[in-house]
Design a protein around this motif. Structure first.
Motif, PDB file in Angstrom:
ATOM      1  N   SER A  51      18.915  64.598  44.106  1.00 13.75           N
ATOM      2  CA  SER A  51      18.736  66.058  43.314  1.00 13.75           C
ATOM      3  C   SER A  51      18.224  67.258  43.790  1.00 13.75           C
ATOM      4  CB  SER A  51      17.814  65.738  41.972  1.00 13.75           C
ATOM      5  OG  SER A  51      16.326  65.480  42.585  1.00 13.75           O
ATOM      6  N   ASP A  52      18.245  68.170  43.124  1.00  9.11           N
ATOM      7  CA  ASP A  52      17.817  69.725  43.414  1.00  9.11           C
ATOM      8  C   ASP A  52      18.839  70.514  43.952  1.00  9.11           C
ATOM      9  OD1 ASP A  52      15.351  69.805  42.378  1.00  9.11           O
ATOM     10  OD2 ASP A  52      14.274  68.788  43.860  1.00  9.11           O
ATOM     11  N   THR A  53      18.348  71.616  44.843  1.00  7.67           N
ATOM     12  CA  THR A  53      19.059  72.835  45.209  1.00  7.67           C
ATOM     13  C   THR A  53      19.318  73.109  46.586  1.00  7.67           C
ATOM     14  OG1 THR A  53      18.200  73.475  43.017  1.00  7.67           O
ATOM     15  CG2 THR A  53      19.385  75.160  44.540  1.00  7.67           C
ATOM     16  N   LEU A  54      20.322  73.410  46.857  1.00  5.83           N
ATOM     17  CA  LEU A  54      20.519  74.120  48.238  1.00  5.83           C
ATOM     18  C   LEU A  54      20.458  75.498  48.309  1.00  5.83           C
ATOM     19  CD1 LEU A  54      21.626  73.932  51.302  1.00  5.83           C
ATOM     20  CD2 LEU A  54      23.890  74.224  50.550  1.00  5.83           C
ATOM     21  N   ILE A  74      23.099  76.217  44.734  1.00  9.01           N
ATOM     22  CA  ILE A  74      23.890  75.053  44.739  1.00  9.01           C
ATOM     23  C   ILE A  74      23.396  73.880  44.584  1.00  9.01           C
ATOM     24  CG2 ILE A  74      25.890  74.248  46.223  1.00  9.01           C
ATOM     25  CD1 ILE A  74      26.081  76.671  47.484  1.00  9.01           C
ATOM     26  N   ASP A  75      23.793  73.063  43.655  1.00 10.15           N
ATOM     27  CA  ASP A  75      23.549  71.496  43.304  1.00 10.15           C
ATOM     28  C   ASP A  75      23.692  70.803  44.874  1.00 10.15           C
ATOM     29  OD1 ASP A  75      22.951  69.458  41.400  1.00 10.15           O
ATOM     30  OD2 ASP A  75      24.668  68.524  42.367  1.00 10.15           O
ATOM     31  N   MET A  79      27.097  69.611  47.029  1.00  8.24           N
ATOM     32  CA  MET A  79      27.375  69.982  48.202  1.00  8.24           C
ATOM     33  C   MET A  79      27.154  68.907  49.093  1.00  8.24           C
ATOM     34  SD  MET A  79      28.347  72.419  50.336  1.00  8.24           S
ATOM     35  CE  MET A  79      28.054  74.094  49.578  1.00  8.24           C
ATOM     36  N   ALA A  80      26.434  67.977  49.119  1.00 11.51           N
ATOM     37  CA  ALA A  80      26.082  67.063  49.940  1.00 11.51           C
ATOM     38  C   ALA A  80      27.464  66.006  50.095  1.00 11.51           C
ATOM     39  CB  ALA A  80      25.068  65.895  49.957  1.00 11.51           C
ATOM     40  N   GLY A  81      28.169  65.745  48.877  1.00 10.54           N
ATOM     41  CA  GLY A  81      29.484  65.088  48.720  1.00 10.54           C
ATOM     42  C   GLY A  81      30.464  65.667  49.481  1.00 10.54           C
ATOM     43  N   ASP A  89      36.737  73.141  52.284  1.00 16.14           N
ATOM     44  CA  ASP A  89      37.432  73.965  51.230  1.00 16.14           C
ATOM     45  C   ASP A  89      36.605  73.879  49.882  1.00 16.14           C
ATOM     46  OD1 ASP A  89      39.597  74.487  52.691  1.00 16.14           O
ATOM     47  OD2 ASP A  89      41.160  73.080  51.864  1.00 16.14           O
ATOM     48  N   SER A  90      36.081  72.727  49.518  1.00 20.01           N
ATOM     49  CA  SER A  90      35.243  72.667  48.452  1.00 20.01           C
ATOM     50  C   SER A  90      33.821  73.362  48.785  1.00 20.01           C
ATOM     51  CB  SER A  90      35.199  71.359  47.733  1.00 20.01           C
ATOM     52  OG  SER A  90      36.335  70.916  47.162  1.00 20.01           O
ATOM     53  N   ALA A  91      33.353  72.939  50.170  1.00 22.79           N
ATOM     54  CA  ALA A  91      32.030  73.555  50.406  1.00 22.79           C
ATOM     55  C   ALA A  91      32.049  75.214  50.409  1.00 22.79           C
ATOM     56  CB  ALA A  91      31.699  72.936  51.774  1.00 22.79           C
TER      57      ALA A  91
END
Length: 96
Positions: A51-54, A74-75, A79-81, A89-91
């Motif tokens: 959980s939490d935020t970048l 960002i969740d 982002m870790a996924g 590309d998604s990042a």
């Protein structure tokens, strides 16, 4: 985004590194040449951020500052996924 070196976004690649630092507000990954710092608020489960935020990320190449991206919201698990699956590309879509 603040660039400190020229970046060709068409050739930017995901890379595999080792976690040098893992803390609740700071994660550092490096492969010996490239280093990526992730800042934010992170809560960890058994093997993942749960959980939490970048809030920002800072990149270094050969020890020199490469780029900085600040003021993110960002969740962190999302982002870790992307990072774990080398989905650059998604990042980038999240960051830019």
């Amino acid at each position: 985004m603040k660039l400190h070196q020229l970046i060709n976004m068409d050739t930017l690649q995901a890379w595999d590194g080792k976690f040098a630092i893992i803390a609740s507000h700071y994660i550092r990954v490096t492969d010996g040449v490239r280093t990526q710092d992730y800042l934010g608020d992170f809560k960890f489960g058994t093997d993942a951020i749960i959980s939490d935020t970048l809030t920002s990320t800072i990149a270094y190449q050969n020890g020199d500052l490469y780029y900085e991206v600040t003021d993110l919201n960002i969740d962190a698990p999302t982002m870790a996924g992307y990072i774990e699956n080398f989905d650059i590309d998604s990042a980038l879509n999240e960051v830019l």
